[in-house]
Enzyme design. Sequence first.
Site, mmCIF file in Angstrom:
data_model
loop_
_atom_site.group_PDB
_atom_site.id
_atom_site.type_symbol
_atom_site.label_atom_id
_atom_site.label_comp_id
_atom_site.label_asym_id
_atom_site.label_seq_id
_atom_site.Cartn_x
_atom_site.Cartn_y
_atom_site.Cartn_z
ATOM 1 N N GLY A 47 0.860 -1.185 0.000
ATOM 2 C CA GLY A 47 0.000 0.000 0.000
ATOM 3 C C GLY A 47 0.892 1.229 0.000
ATOM 4 O O GLY A 47 1.842 1.323 0.801
ATOM 5 N N ALA A 48 0.596 2.184 -0.892
ATOM 6 C CA ALA A 48 1.534 3.284 -1.146
ATOM 7 C C ALA A 48 1.949 4.057 0.113
ATOM 8 O O ALA A 48 3.154 4.194 0.378
ATOM 9 C CB ALA A 48 0.937 4.211 -2.204
ATOM 10 N N ASP B 97 -1.520 4.665 -6.306
ATOM 11 C CA ASP B 97 -0.077 4.530 -6.047
ATOM 12 C C ASP B 97 0.716 5.695 -6.603
ATOM 13 O O ASP B 97 1.810 5.989 -6.142
ATOM 14 C CB ASP B 97 0.443 3.214 -6.623
ATOM 15 C CG ASP B 97 0.004 2.072 -5.734
ATOM 16 O OD1 ASP B 97 -1.176 1.678 -5.838
ATOM 17 O OD2 ASP B 97 0.818 1.628 -4.910
HETATM 18 C C1 LIG Z 1 -3.881 3.550 0.317
HETATM 19 S S1 LIG Z 1 -3.158 2.363 -0.628
HETATM 20 C C2 LIG Z 1 -3.378 2.790 -2.319
HETATM 21 C C3 LIG Z 1 -2.761 1.790 -3.215
HETATM 22 O O1 LIG Z 1 -1.427 1.579 -2.824
HETATM 23 C C4 LIG Z 1 -3.531 0.466 -3.221
HETATM 24 O O2 LIG Z 1 -4.786 0.700 -3.770
HETATM 25 C C5 LIG Z 1 -2.779 -0.534 -4.018
HETATM 26 O O3 LIG Z 1 -2.885 -0.594 -5.226
HETATM 27 C C6 LIG Z 1 -1.846 -1.380 -3.268
HETATM 28 O O4 LIG Z 1 -1.123 -2.267 -4.077
HETATM 29 P P1 LIG Z 1 -0.133 -3.289 -3.377
HETATM 30 O O5 LIG Z 1 0.468 -4.056 -4.519
HETATM 31 O O6 LIG Z 1 -0.946 -4.117 -2.454
HETATM 32 O O7 LIG Z 1 0.907 -2.452 -2.662
#
Ligand SMILES: CSC[C@@H](O)[C@@H](O)C(=O)COP(=O)(O)O
Length: 352
Positions: free
Chosen positions: A48-49, A238
């Site tokens: 998650g970003a 992201d």
């Molecule tokens: C607040 S988190 C937003 C994004 O990071 C989320 O939607 C996402 O795509 C996460 O991807 P991930 O591969 O689980 O890190």
Amino acid sequence: MATPSAIIWSNNQLQLLDQRILPVQCEYLHYDDPYIVADAIRAMVVRGAPAIGITAAYGMVLAAQQLKSSPASAAAWHLALGPAREALANSRPTAVNLFWALERCDRVVEEQGNGGQVLQALTDLAVHIHAEDIQINQRIGDFGASLIPPDSIVYTHCNAGALATGGYGTALGVIRSAHRDGKIRGVFAGETRPWLQGARLTSWELMQDGIPVTLAIEGAAAHLIREHKPSWIIVGADRIAANGDAANKIGTYNLAIIAKHHGAKVMVAAPTSTFDALIDGPQIPIEQRPAEEITHSFGKRVAPENMVTSNPAFDVTPAQLIDAIVTEHGIIHQPDRIKVLAHLAEGKRNNR
Ligand SMILES: CSC[C@@H](O)[C@@H](O)C(=O)COP(=O)(O)O
């Protein structure tokens, strides 16, 4: 019951909730080495970003802790921390919050490097970024909830919740605030192949908060959106480009197209640290994840041996398909370059 924190900083040590084994096991792993933190980000112990950005900032603190003696100048600090910084920067390419956090660490080193207070200043910064993210998400949640009509069904994808951030969540923050305001009749959570963030994380988070959630496979999205008429598709991001194009978990673009066809609106909820105002959508680097994530399921091979695969972890939804981007500073309706840049400039002015 509230969702446990994805990230804990305690006794100068980093703890990460191992998201690879949730919701079956709830276990924290301990870190005192920035290179192992970089591996943990790549392996999705934490994901998650915003959570990746916070973790990278703590990673830099661990890098500073590891130094045997204190470098004498800012340049010497940069040199000493450089390899760990590079390892963290190379962990995942799409979430721009990672680079945003590392650049904030660079500025601290620049400012404090000649005075010897770098370790304390990096620690203060990481703790600040962590705490600030929770407040930012609460603001995003309240702005986003103001757009949700009463008695709404909403649809979300991946996990943009407490587990993906310092706490509360971005997309799930909006859903939490709207639920608090009595506006949510139900939430659909897409399971989010191949990593199943929707099935394993979003469903768990919402159930813990008593928010009515229904889990669905990706392929059911068009059918469910036509049948249940969600008012909003609510997702995180992201990286958001200057023109409002938004990279998020693979499958978000599909949902935005389906939403357009069926009259549902699309909301992207993200802090301003997720914006990369230097680039346009097509320039956003898209992470390719290992083939095993789709050739194997829970450790067992499900595809033929030597299968050729394509496993992009993210896609880019064009701004024209986004009805609102919600940040801690407010709402960008029908985003485009002029509105995005004005929003970011206004946010900066208000922060001063
Ligand atoms: C607040 S988190 C937003 C994004 O990071 C989320 O939607 C996402 O795509 C996460 O991807 P991930 O591969 O689980 O890190």
